[in-house]
Design a protein around this motif. Structure first.
Motif, PDB file in Angstrom:
ATOM      1  N   VAL A  12      34.659  20.810  36.990  1.00  0.00           N
ATOM      2  CA  VAL A  12      35.370  20.115  38.067  1.00  0.00           C
ATOM      3  C   VAL A  12      34.511  18.966  38.567  1.00  0.00           C
ATOM      4  N   SER A  13      35.044  18.182  39.490  1.00  0.00           N
ATOM      5  CA  SER A  13      34.286  17.086  40.077  1.00  0.00           C
ATOM      6  C   SER A  13      33.408  17.608  41.216  1.00  0.00           C
ATOM      7  N   ILE A  95      25.539   3.208  52.167  1.00  0.00           N
ATOM      8  CA  ILE A  95      26.671   2.363  51.782  1.00  0.00           C
ATOM      9  C   ILE A  95      26.905   2.498  50.281  1.00  0.00           C
ATOM     10  N   ILE A  96      28.152   2.726  49.907  1.00  0.00           N
ATOM     11  CA  ILE A  96      28.521   2.803  48.498  1.00  0.00           C
ATOM     12  C   ILE A  96      29.706   1.868  48.262  1.00  0.00           C
ATOM     13  N   ILE A  97      29.700   1.192  47.136  1.00  0.00           N
ATOM     14  CA  ILE A  97      30.763   0.239  46.793  1.00  0.00           C
ATOM     15  C   ILE A  97      31.584   0.796  45.647  1.00  0.00           C
ATOM     16  N   SER A  98      32.895   0.768  45.812  1.00  0.00           N
ATOM     17  CA  SER A  98      33.809   1.223  44.771  1.00  0.00           C
ATOM     18  C   SER A  98      34.702   0.060  44.366  1.00  0.00           C
ATOM     19  N   GLU A  99      34.528  -0.416  43.145  1.00  0.00           N
ATOM     20  CA  GLU A  99      35.311  -1.554  42.669  1.00  0.00           C
ATOM     21  C   GLU A  99      36.469  -1.068  41.814  1.00  0.00           C
ATOM     22  N   ASN A 100      37.626  -0.939  42.446  1.00  0.00           N
ATOM     23  CA  ASN A 100      38.871  -0.570  41.783  1.00  0.00           C
ATOM     24  C   ASN A 100      38.758   0.745  41.013  1.00  0.00           C
ATOM     25  N   CYS A 101      37.962   1.687  41.533  1.00  0.00           N
ATOM     26  CA  CYS A 101      37.834   2.997  40.887  1.00  0.00           C
ATOM     27  C   CYS A 101      37.677   4.060  41.974  1.00  0.00           C
ATOM     28  N   THR A 105      35.117   7.334  42.246  1.00  0.00           N
ATOM     29  CA  THR A 105      34.054   7.272  43.257  1.00  0.00           C
ATOM     30  C   THR A 105      34.072   8.502  44.147  1.00  0.00           C
ATOM     31  N   LEU A 106      35.256   8.877  44.618  1.00  0.00           N
ATOM     32  CA  LEU A 106      35.366  10.032  45.503  1.00  0.00           C
ATOM     33  C   LEU A 106      34.974  11.322  44.792  1.00  0.00           C
ATOM     34  N   GLN A 107      35.283  11.416  43.507  1.00  0.00           N
ATOM     35  CA  GLN A 107      34.962  12.626  42.751  1.00  0.00           C
ATOM     36  C   GLN A 107      33.457  12.822  42.580  1.00  0.00           C
ATOM     37  N   ASN A 108      32.715  11.724  42.654  1.00  0.00           N
ATOM     38  CA  ASN A 108      31.284  11.797  42.363  1.00  0.00           C
ATOM     39  C   ASN A 108      30.390  11.724  43.599  1.00  0.00           C
ATOM     40  N   ILE A 109      30.980  11.757  44.779  1.00  0.00           N
ATOM     41  CA  ILE A 109      30.186  11.787  46.014  1.00  0.00           C
ATOM     42  C   ILE A 109      29.848  13.234  46.355  1.00  0.00           C
ATOM     43  N   ASP A 110      28.603  13.497  46.660  1.00  0.00           N
ATOM     44  CA  ASP A 110      28.185  14.819  47.133  1.00  0.00           C
ATOM     45  C   ASP A 110      28.395  14.845  48.652  1.00  0.00           C
ATOM     46  N   PHE A 111      29.576  15.273  49.070  1.00  0.00           N
ATOM     47  CA  PHE A 111      29.930  15.227  50.488  1.00  0.00           C
ATOM     48  C   PHE A 111      29.115  16.205  51.335  1.00  0.00           C
ATOM     49  N   ASP A 125      46.102   0.087  48.949  1.00  0.00           N
ATOM     50  CA  ASP A 125      47.562   0.041  48.981  1.00  0.00           C
ATOM     51  C   ASP A 125      48.105   1.461  49.095  1.00  0.00           C
ATOM     52  N   ALA A 126      49.390   1.564  49.399  1.00  0.00           N
ATOM     53  CA  ALA A 126      49.995   2.868  49.698  1.00  0.00           C
ATOM     54  C   ALA A 126      49.866   3.851  48.550  1.00  0.00           C
ATOM     55  N   THR A 127      49.802   3.373  47.324  1.00  0.00           N
ATOM     56  CA  THR A 127      49.678   4.284  46.179  1.00  0.00           C
ATOM     57  C   THR A 127      48.324   4.980  46.148  1.00  0.00           C
ATOM     58  N   SER A 128      47.334   4.389  46.826  1.00  0.00           N
ATOM     59  CA  SER A 128      45.987   4.964  46.839  1.00  0.00           C
ATOM     60  C   SER A 128      45.749   5.880  48.030  1.00  0.00           C
ATOM     61  N   TYR A 129      46.614   5.837  49.028  1.00  0.00           N
ATOM     62  CA  TYR A 129      46.397   6.644  50.232  1.00  0.00           C
ATOM     63  C   TYR A 129      46.181   8.129  49.924  1.00  0.00           C
ATOM     64  N   PRO A 130      47.011   8.744  49.052  1.00  0.00           N
ATOM     65  CA  PRO A 130      46.860  10.196  48.821  1.00  0.00           C
ATOM     66  C   PRO A 130      45.494  10.598  48.285  1.00  0.00           C
ATOM     67  N   LEU A 131      44.771   9.669  47.648  1.00  0.00           N
ATOM     68  CA  LEU A 131      43.445  10.001  47.126  1.00  0.00           C
ATOM     69  C   LEU A 131      42.502  10.426  48.247  1.00  0.00           C
ATOM     70  N   LEU A 132      42.739   9.904  49.459  1.00  0.00           N
ATOM     71  CA  LEU A 132      41.856  10.209  50.581  1.00  0.00           C
ATOM     72  C   LEU A 132      42.029  11.648  51.064  1.00  0.00           C
ATOM     73  N   SER A 133      43.134  12.280  50.692  1.00  0.00           N
ATOM     74  CA  SER A 133      43.391  13.661  51.149  1.00  0.00           C
ATOM     75  C   SER A 133      42.333  14.636  50.650  1.00  0.00           C
ATOM     76  N   LYS A 134      41.634  14.286  49.577  1.00  0.00           N
ATOM     77  CA  LYS A 134      40.637  15.185  49.011  1.00  0.00           C
ATOM     78  C   LYS A 134      39.253  15.018  49.639  1.00  0.00           C
ATOM     79  N   ILE A 135      39.120  14.104  50.598  1.00  0.00           N
ATOM     80  CA  ILE A 135      37.830  13.940  51.282  1.00  0.00           C
ATOM     81  C   ILE A 135      37.611  15.160  52.169  1.00  0.00           C
TER      82      ILE A 135
END
Length: 333
Positions: A12-13, A95-101, A105-111, A125-135
């Motif tokens: 898993v990530s 600070i971390i920079i995510s360029e269109n990925c 990026t979220l999968q590889n952060i050690d939260f 954009d709205a299509t990317s909003y759901p990705l934040l739900s896994k934070i």
């Protein structure tokens, strides 16, 4: 064993392991049990929250960069404000920079090493909003109010500020108005476009669809795009509102090359009050966004979200002020 190594064994990530460590939703029961068993098997050292309650992260997301990188210091001023406030409050900021990925990026952060996260949402954009739900930790989105998505967010009051800008132009006697509209999409630009059309109608301003010019929101491309319109011999209104200062400044350069006098022939008003606005020739009238206040408030709200789990889905809009300079004047016709 590091979290990343354990995640590899589990297939898993790292962010999925973080969800389990923080007892968050988003992981199926079977996979959660498997990860918990691995944590126990390898005697994974789960860090105590107190060791990381002063570590924050700023995730700078870039989709195409035309707004985040090209708007001459707007985003950097907000980031500088957050960094300064973090120092004042004793927080460590990474600070971390995510360029269109974003997903990768979220999968590889050690939260587990952070207690809170700032997400720059300017180009989300709205299509990317759901990705934040896994934070799995408290976070706040900056520069995007994230409509229809549950999260903490802070942005500017676009509708109100555009309304004030057009009211100012109307009060100077301008009747016909044009729109220097960004060809790149963003939530902020969508809100400004909505308010522009409604306010123009409310004030009885003469807005012709032929006077809506689509310009790329970079200094160079807005200049070239505006020149293409002028080459066609288009008619012009007696004033323009621009989606941001970068577009306004590029358009003004093109207008001047075609012998239009600013503001004698055409008044131009921008939005953001970037550094170049004051030194442009002529200096640019604009709507000033309190960028440092956005950064200050973002940290306060993230702190409250960390301390109180009920502090969630708080959406904050910050207003601005009209800055009158030399690119606008009362209408003479």
């Amino acid at each position: 064993m590091t979290l990343k190594e354990l995640a590899k064994i589990a297939g898993v990530s790292p962010s999925t392991v973080s969800l389990v460590l923080n007892n968050r939703v988003g992981v199926g029961d079977a996979k959660r049990r498997e990860i918990l068993d691995l944590l126990e098997k390898y005697n994974f050292n789960i860090p105590k929250k107190s060791g990381f309650d002063k570590n924050l992260m700023f995730l700078k997301y870039i989709r195409h960069g035309m707004i985040v990188e090209e708007n001459a210091g707007f985003i950097s001023t907000i980031m500088d404000s957050i960094e300064a406030e973090c120092r004042n409050e004793g927080y460590n900021l990474s600070i971390i920079i995510s360029e269109n990925c974003l997903e990768n990026t979220l999968q590889n952060i050690d939260f587990t090493k952070f207690s809170g996260l700032f997400v720059l949402g300017t180009e989300l954009d709205a299509t990317s909003y759901p990705l934040l739900s896994k934070i799995p930790i408290p976070y706040i989105v900056i520069d995007n109010i994230m409509p229809g998505f549950n999260c903490n967010a802070i942005s500017m009051s676009n509708e109100e500020m555009v309304h004030r800008a057009l009211c100012h132009l109307a009060a100077m006697g301008h009747k016909s108005i044009g729109y220097l509209k960004s060809s790149a999409k963003s939530q902020n630009f969508d809100e400004r476009a909505f308010s522009f059309r409604n306010t123009a109608l409310e004030l009885g301003l003469d807005f012709d669809e032929a006077h809506e010019f689509l310009l790329e929101p970079t200094l160079l491309h807005s200049y070239h795009d505006m020149k293409e319109y002028l080459k066609k011999g288009v008619s012009l209104p007696n004033c323009f509102f621009a989606d941001n200062d970068t577009i306004a400044i590029g358009a003004i350069k093109a207008l001047k090359e075609y012998k239009y006098k600013i503001p004698e022939n055409v008044s131009v008003m921008g939005f953001d009050d970037i550094h170049f606005a004051e030194i442009n020739s002529p200096s640019l009238s604009t709507m000033s966004v309190p960028k440092k206040l956005i950064g200050f408030t973002a940290l306060k709200h993230l702190h409250m979200a960390i301390e109180n789990k009920d502090f969630c889905n708080v959406k904050t809009k910050i207003g601005g002020e009209i800055i009158v300079r030399l690119s606008t004047q009362p209408c003479s016709t």
